[in-house]
Design a protein around this motif. Structure first.
Motif, PDB file in Angstrom:
ATOM      1  N   LEU A 247      -4.513  45.583   0.379  1.00  0.00           N
ATOM      2  CA  LEU A 247      -3.334  44.722   0.362  1.00  0.00           C
ATOM      3  C   LEU A 247      -3.193  44.097  -1.019  1.00  0.00           C
ATOM      4  O   LEU A 247      -4.101  43.411  -1.492  1.00  0.00           O
ATOM      5  N   LEU A 248      -2.059  44.357  -1.678  1.00  0.00           N
ATOM      6  CA  LEU A 248      -1.784  43.764  -2.977  1.00  0.00           C
ATOM      7  C   LEU A 248      -1.069  42.429  -2.778  1.00  0.00           C
ATOM      8  O   LEU A 248      -0.013  42.374  -2.163  1.00  0.00           O
ATOM      9  N   MET A 249      -1.641  41.365  -3.328  1.00  0.00           N
ATOM     10  CA  MET A 249      -1.017  40.041  -3.270  1.00  0.00           C
ATOM     11  C   MET A 249      -0.834  39.551  -4.702  1.00  0.00           C
ATOM     12  O   MET A 249      -1.473  38.604  -5.158  1.00  0.00           O
ATOM     13  N   VAL A 250       0.038  40.256  -5.416  1.00  0.00           N
ATOM     14  CA  VAL A 250       0.315  39.932  -6.811  1.00  0.00           C
ATOM     15  C   VAL A 250       1.820  39.764  -6.988  1.00  0.00           C
ATOM     16  O   VAL A 250       2.612  40.112  -6.103  1.00  0.00           O
ATOM     17  N   LYS A 251       2.220  39.262  -8.146  1.00  0.00           N
ATOM     18  CA  LYS A 251       3.628  39.018  -8.413  1.00  0.00           C
ATOM     19  C   LYS A 251       4.416  40.322  -8.390  1.00  0.00           C
ATOM     20  O   LYS A 251       3.972  41.344  -8.907  1.00  0.00           O
ATOM     21  N   ALA A 252       5.597  40.281  -7.774  1.00  0.00           N
ATOM     22  CA  ALA A 252       6.422  41.483  -7.657  1.00  0.00           C
ATOM     23  C   ALA A 252       6.844  41.976  -9.038  1.00  0.00           C
ATOM     24  O   ALA A 252       6.931  41.211  -9.995  1.00  0.00           O
ATOM     25  N   GLY A 253       7.105  43.303  -9.099  1.00  0.00           N
ATOM     26  CA  GLY A 253       7.606  43.883 -10.334  1.00  0.00           C
ATOM     27  C   GLY A 253       6.537  44.582 -11.130  1.00  0.00           C
ATOM     28  O   GLY A 253       5.813  45.448 -10.626  1.00  0.00           O
ATOM     29  N   ARG A 254       6.405  44.221 -12.388  1.00  0.00           N
ATOM     30  CA  ARG A 254       5.522  44.918 -13.315  1.00  0.00           C
ATOM     31  C   ARG A 254       4.059  44.901 -12.869  1.00  0.00           C
ATOM     32  O   ARG A 254       3.346  45.897 -13.005  1.00  0.00           O
TER      33      ARG A 254
END
Length: 640
Positions: A247-254
């Motif tokens: 599960l990725l819990m990072v800022k959307a986009g780049r």
């Protein structure tokens, strides 16, 4: 130390339990061997057992466990142990609690196994009953039955490694789920699952001087929980049970793109990656397709509930490949909040970017409702001369008369928060920030050709609020001051409640209509009633209205034409209209309230002035028009 391997029929608990006992050289007890003859007969006929049927059986098993403990004999018990109260009976009187291993799998896999099993009294007919009865254990090692019995036993033995210095056990090097990104939400989700006994691998990037050993410090602060920390991606991926679930819990986009580039070479066929941030649904649709070419599943998982929801149980909106969802449904259901009937506030939304689209709409509804509450507060305080405590009293009445919601609850709490003897709210700058999902909702509505007036107005209101310096200058230039509303305040307070209810109903109608149109145009087959159900708890827009919408949305068609909504809006239309008119006349900016009212008036207009617009378009651009006296599919042009 004794163990209990539990799960529904077909999970392989007897096979795994027997093999574990052989490996550890312990006595093995198969609970199926101790059922009463009457119970075996009932199950053979496809009749589910009742609690009364199980009582004597559970007592007998508990007696066997106590006997073993009294003779210093460790055992492995294989038992369905479906309910928490059953597990409590099994453990009564034991000096050392049972170490529980919960085996879980997809229903179709379980049915296939039961269909291939010969000569056993438990058939697949009873599986549905067992699944409905099952209460997933929190304090347990959760293992997916996609693995072979030998692999499962190895994972169990790695997880429960005896420490010679104490009777406690250390966490294994195999984690059920991996979470990347140890921000507030990532940490809270990890604590949610680890607190329920699910082993979680956690990873955070290293930024020298800024982010160093973040995952390690987090795990150290929560030593009693099954958390495996990593600062290197290869080791993090290797620590996950296969097929891997990340599960990725990072800022959307780049940030998502960069992580996917880094992690893809480390993955294998059948692994699953989930994006739990607020990504644009078009990006998610593209990523689902790209990852599929690499034989890796990808889900866009909308997560709502904030820090508290993530920790205690959020509302989850997974979308993407159905096969990918099935690989992680057990963990997502365990992570989520529960509705009033005990069902997880999680459902497979649909393919492609459907999960993130639904989360985007959720946030749009949230934007408008927040603004509507702010407008009500503004009218109360600056035009009806209510004190903050008086507004709290009125909002509390709203709660008790059908308008209860999480956003109303926190608004009441905010209006009571003091700092140094004064209202903290008065010290907060009146310039609202936003993360983009409200604007994305508005753009999606334009692309799909549907209205979203209240949500668009809420987005624009935030933009206007950010122009603080210009607003101060304009107030000086024009000299327009708030005017007091004339009349009995309590009368206006009741009208204001009814106006807010009107905005709330129309705003929700906008959101669900946008999803309905997206479902039709993208062929997503969204279940709007089910989406409303998972929004009844855990999420920011949970409310009494949402509970009611679960049933209303089982009827097809626009929500504004549902008989219940028609009845309610008809009853409050007059005070709704009078409140907005009075507020604007008193120089109150009411962007969301007036947008909702304007749309509603237009929605009820049989003959709109759009015919003039069509004539204008044909006049200057020869864009053609349709006629009321000709077939609707024919277009005409006139030499004006």
């Amino acid at each position: 130390m004794s163990y209990m391997v539990m799960g529904v029929s077909g999970s392989g608990k007897s096979t795994v339990g027997r093999l574990l006992a052989e490996r550890l050289q312990l006595h093995f007890i198969d609970a199926d061997d101790h059922h009463l003859a009457t119970s075996v007969e009932k199950m053979s006929q496809g009749i589910p057992l009742t609690d009364d049927d199980r009582w004597e059986w559970l007592q007998k098993l508990n007696h066997l466990l106590q006997q073993a403990e009294n003779t210093n004999q460790e055992v492995v018990l294989a038992c369905s142990a479906l309910k928490g109260q059953y597990r409590q009976i099994l453990g009564e009187g034991l000096a050392s609690p049972l170490k529980i291993i919960y085996l879980h799998g997809e229903e179709d896999v379980l049915r296939s196994r039961l269909g291939n099993r010969k000569g056993h009294f438990m058939t697949d007919v009873l599986l549905q009953s067992q699944l409905q009865t099952l209460e997933i254990p929190q304090e347990a090692l959760h293992l997916n039955i996609v693995h072979t019995p030998e692999e499962l036993v190895t994972q169990i033995m790695q997880h429960f490694k005896p420490d010679s210095a104490s009777p406690s056990f250390t966490v294994s090097s195999v984690a059920s789920l991996g979470i990347i990104g140890m921000g507030v939400m990532g940490k809270s989700l990890a604590l949610n699952l680890a607190g329920k006994g699910i082993s979680v691998a956690v990873f955070n990037r290293t930024v020298p001087g800024k982010e160093e050993q973040v995952a390690e410090r987090f795990a150290e602060e929560n030593q009693t929980l099954p958390l495996l920390p990593f600062s290197e991606l290869p080791q993090f991926v290797q620590a996950l049970e296969k097929p891997r679930r990340i599960l990725l819990m990072v800022k959307a986009g780049r940030a998502v793109e960069e992580l996917l580039d880094q992690i893809q070479p480390l993955l294998e066929e059948g692994d699953l990656v989930m994006d739990g941030g607020n990504s644009q649904y078009q990006d998610t649709t593209r990523r689902v397709a790209e990852m599929k070419t690499r034989q890796v599943h990808f889900l866009g998982v909308g997560i709502s509930g904030g820090e508290e929801g993530a920790l205690k149980g959020p509302s989850l909106m997974p979308g993407g490949e159905k096969a990918g969802y099935e690989k992680v449904a057990d963990i997502l259901n365990f992570l989520a909040a529960q509705d009033k009937n005990g069902k997880p506030c999680c459902t497979y939304v649909g393919p492609d970017g459907a999960g993130h689209f639904v989360k985007m709409v959720h946030n749009g509804i949230e934007y408008a409702e927040m603004q509507a509450l702010a407008e009500a507060y503004q009218l109360f305080r600056y035009h009806l001369n209510f004190s903050p405590s008086g507004i709290v009293e009125e909002f509390t009445k709203w709660q008790e008369s059908g308008l209860n919601s999480y956003l109303l609850e926190i608004t009441i709490a905010i209006l009571q928060k003091q700092e140094d003897g004064t209202l903290l709210l008065d010290k907060i700058l009146d310039a609202a920030d936003q993360k983009g999902t409200g604007g994305w909702s508005t753009a999606a509505a334009l692309e799909l050709g549907t209205s979203l007036d209240s949500i668009a107005a809420a987005v624009m209101a935030r933009h206007l609020s950010a122009l603080k310096e210009q607003r101060v200058q304009a107030a000086t230039l024009y000299g327009i001051e708030p005017e007091q509303l004339v009349g009995v305040p309590l009368l206006h307070a009741q009208q204001l409640k009814q106006a807010f209810e009107g905005v709330k109903l129309i705003n929700h109608a906008f959101g669900f209509e946008l999803m309905r149109q997206a479902s039709l145009q993208f062929q997503w087959n969204l279940n709007l009633s089910e989406i409303a159900r998972i929004w009844t708890n855990g999420c920011i827009i949970r409310s009494q209205l949402m509970e009611e919408l679960v049933e209303m949305l089982k009827t097809e068609g626009p929500l504004l034409q549902h008989p219940c909504i028609v009845e309610r809006l008809s009853a409050i239309f007059l005070p709704f209209k009078e409140t907005v008119a009075a507020g604007i006349k008193a120089n109150a900016a009411l962007p969301v309230s007036s947008a909702a009212l304007n749309y509603f008036l237009g929605y009820n207009t049989v003959q709109s002035p759009a015919n003039l617009i069509q004539a204008q378009r044909d006049y200057f651009g020869a864009h053609t028009f349709r006629r009321t006296d000709q077939p609707v599919d024919q277009y005409f042009h006139v030499d004006w």
